[in-house]
Design a protein around this motif. Structure first.
Motif, short mmCIF file in Angstrom:
data_model
loop_
_atom_site.label_atom_id
_atom_site.label_comp_id
_atom_site.label_asym_id
_atom_site.label_seq_id
_atom_site.Cartn_x
_atom_site.Cartn_y
_atom_site.Cartn_z
N LEU A 180 78.24 -42.98 -16.71
CA LEU A 180 77.04 -42.94 -16.67
C LEU A 180 76.43 -42.72 -15.69
CD1 LEU A 180 74.52 -43.94 -17.90
CD2 LEU A 180 74.26 -46.75 -16.79
N CYS A 181 76.75 -42.59 -14.42
CA CYS A 181 76.12 -41.86 -12.88
C CYS A 181 76.71 -40.20 -13.49
CB CYS A 181 77.50 -41.91 -11.65
SG CYS A 181 76.86 -44.18 -11.39
N VAL A 182 77.37 -39.95 -13.89
CA VAL A 182 78.23 -38.42 -14.25
C VAL A 182 77.10 -37.75 -15.21
CG1 VAL A 182 80.60 -36.75 -14.88
CG2 VAL A 182 80.51 -38.76 -13.06
N ASP A 183 76.75 -38.39 -16.10
CA ASP A 183 76.47 -38.59 -17.34
C ASP A 183 74.88 -38.04 -16.80
OD1 ASP A 183 78.22 -38.20 -19.34
OD2 ASP A 183 77.57 -40.31 -19.74
N GLY A 220 80.12 -51.55 -11.07
CA GLY A 220 79.85 -50.42 -10.04
C GLY A 220 80.40 -48.66 -10.03
N SER A 221 79.35 -48.40 -9.56
CA SER A 221 80.92 -46.92 -9.01
C SER A 221 80.85 -47.20 -7.45
CB SER A 221 79.62 -45.56 -8.86
OG SER A 221 80.40 -45.98 -11.07
N LYS A 222 81.63 -46.40 -6.59
CA LYS A 222 81.66 -45.58 -5.42
C LYS A 222 81.66 -44.21 -5.63
CE LYS A 222 86.25 -47.35 -4.36
NZ LYS A 222 86.69 -47.17 -3.38
N VAL A 223 80.72 -43.40 -4.40
CA VAL A 223 79.92 -42.22 -4.44
C VAL A 223 80.27 -41.82 -3.08
CG1 VAL A 223 77.92 -40.33 -4.87
CG2 VAL A 223 77.64 -42.77 -6.24
N TYR A 224 80.89 -40.55 -3.36
CA TYR A 224 80.91 -39.42 -1.51
C TYR A 224 80.66 -37.92 -1.99
CZ TYR A 224 82.74 -36.38 1.39
OH TYR A 224 82.95 -35.14 1.68
N MET A 225 79.89 -37.91 -1.47
CA MET A 225 78.90 -36.97 -1.77
C MET A 225 79.36 -35.66 -0.41
SD MET A 225 75.57 -35.28 -2.79
CE MET A 225 74.06 -35.66 -2.03
N TYR A 226 79.15 -34.52 -0.49
CA TYR A 226 79.19 -33.28 0.62
C TYR A 226 78.50 -32.56 0.12
CZ TYR A 226 79.82 -28.93 3.05
OH TYR A 226 80.43 -28.36 3.67
N TYR A 227 77.13 -31.93 0.75
CA TYR A 227 76.03 -31.25 0.50
C TYR A 227 75.74 -30.34 1.72
CZ TYR A 227 71.33 -29.48 -1.50
OH TYR A 227 70.37 -29.07 -1.28
N PHE A 228 75.55 -29.35 1.91
CA PHE A 228 75.03 -28.32 2.54
C PHE A 228 74.36 -27.18 1.96
CE2 PHE A 228 76.03 -23.85 4.87
CZ PHE A 228 74.70 -24.47 5.47
N LYS A 250 69.15 -44.44 -4.70
CA LYS A 250 68.14 -45.16 -5.33
C LYS A 250 67.64 -44.40 -6.21
CE LYS A 250 66.07 -48.65 -1.33
NZ LYS A 250 67.02 -47.69 -0.72
N ASP A 251 67.06 -43.96 -6.23
CA ASP A 251 66.37 -43.40 -7.51
C ASP A 251 67.46 -42.14 -8.82
OD1 ASP A 251 63.57 -42.83 -6.28
OD2 ASP A 251 64.00 -40.84 -5.68
N ILE A 252 68.93 -42.60 -8.13
CA ILE A 252 69.98 -42.09 -9.32
C ILE A 252 70.28 -43.46 -9.94
CG2 ILE A 252 72.05 -41.99 -7.93
CD1 ILE A 252 72.80 -38.94 -9.22
N GLY A 303 77.58 -47.27 -2.57
CA GLY A 303 77.88 -47.81 -3.84
C GLY A 303 76.53 -47.42 -4.59
N LEU A 304 76.71 -47.57 -6.23
CA LEU A 304 75.43 -47.74 -6.62
C LEU A 304 75.86 -48.92 -7.69
CD1 LEU A 304 75.28 -43.80 -8.14
CD2 LEU A 304 73.61 -45.35 -6.75
#
Length: 174
Positions: free
Chosen positions: A27-30, A128-136, A161-163, A19-20
């Motif tokens: 704003l998160c996307v921008d 705020g925002s809910k964020v889901y990320m998949y990363y490989f 935290k940085d974002i 969560g952010l």
């Protein structure tokens, strides 16, 4: 929590739910899509730019690795779409490495040839925002286990935290 993928490779894929607070999804996307701004807030960026090759927008990204490891670079395409899911607005960003002959490997830097990221961001119902990320990715070379463990335990949460901090600073910069 990192999940081993595929079993034999010893590589990790990451799935992150977070969560952010006080960062609306748009704003998160921008912030996430703004490469120039990322150079200001992401301490690991050595070089980052977008170029068009054969009509396709391609991103080049060199990431600083701690001494004595070699930096890594990525050449990838990405796309962002705003979607309607049962009346909910969800932003989806997809990124994947590509091979571009006009962007050859540089000496002393290891090219990450296998990189994939999916990001979904929506409102948390408040400010705020809910964020889901998949990363490989397959960073290539010998990555010491301490660095893999650091990425899993500290690097990924620190990135959120940085974002979040970047989102709060973004409105001041634009």
């Amino acid at each position: 929590f990192p999940i081993l993928f595929p079993q034999q490779s010893g590589l990790y894929e990451y799935k992150i739910f977070g969560g952010l607070a006080d960062c609306p999804p748009k704003l998160c996307v921008d912030v996430y899509m703004d490469l120039e701004f990322r150079k200001q807030w992401d301490q690991y960026v050595e070089e980052l730019y977008e170029k068009t090759y054969d009509g396709e927008k391609v991103i080049y990204w060199e990431v600083k690795y701690p001494f004595p490891l070699s930096n890594r670079d990525y050449v990838y395409i990405r796309e962002c779409r705003e979607m309607d899911v049962d009346g909910r607005k969800v932003w989806v960003v997809l990124a994947q490495s590509v091979c571009v002959p006009q962007c050859p490997e540089k000496p002393g830097i290891i090219r990450v040839k296998s990189y994939k990221q999916s990001l979904a961001i929506e409102s948390d119902g408040k400010t705020g925002s809910k964020v889901y990320m998949y990363y490989f990715d397959n960073p290539g070379g010998m990555i010491p286990s301490w660095l893999v463990n650091w990425a899993a335990k500290s690097g990924v949460p620190a990135f959120l935290k940085d974002i979040q901090k970047a989102c709060h600073n973004y409105s001041k910069n634009t």
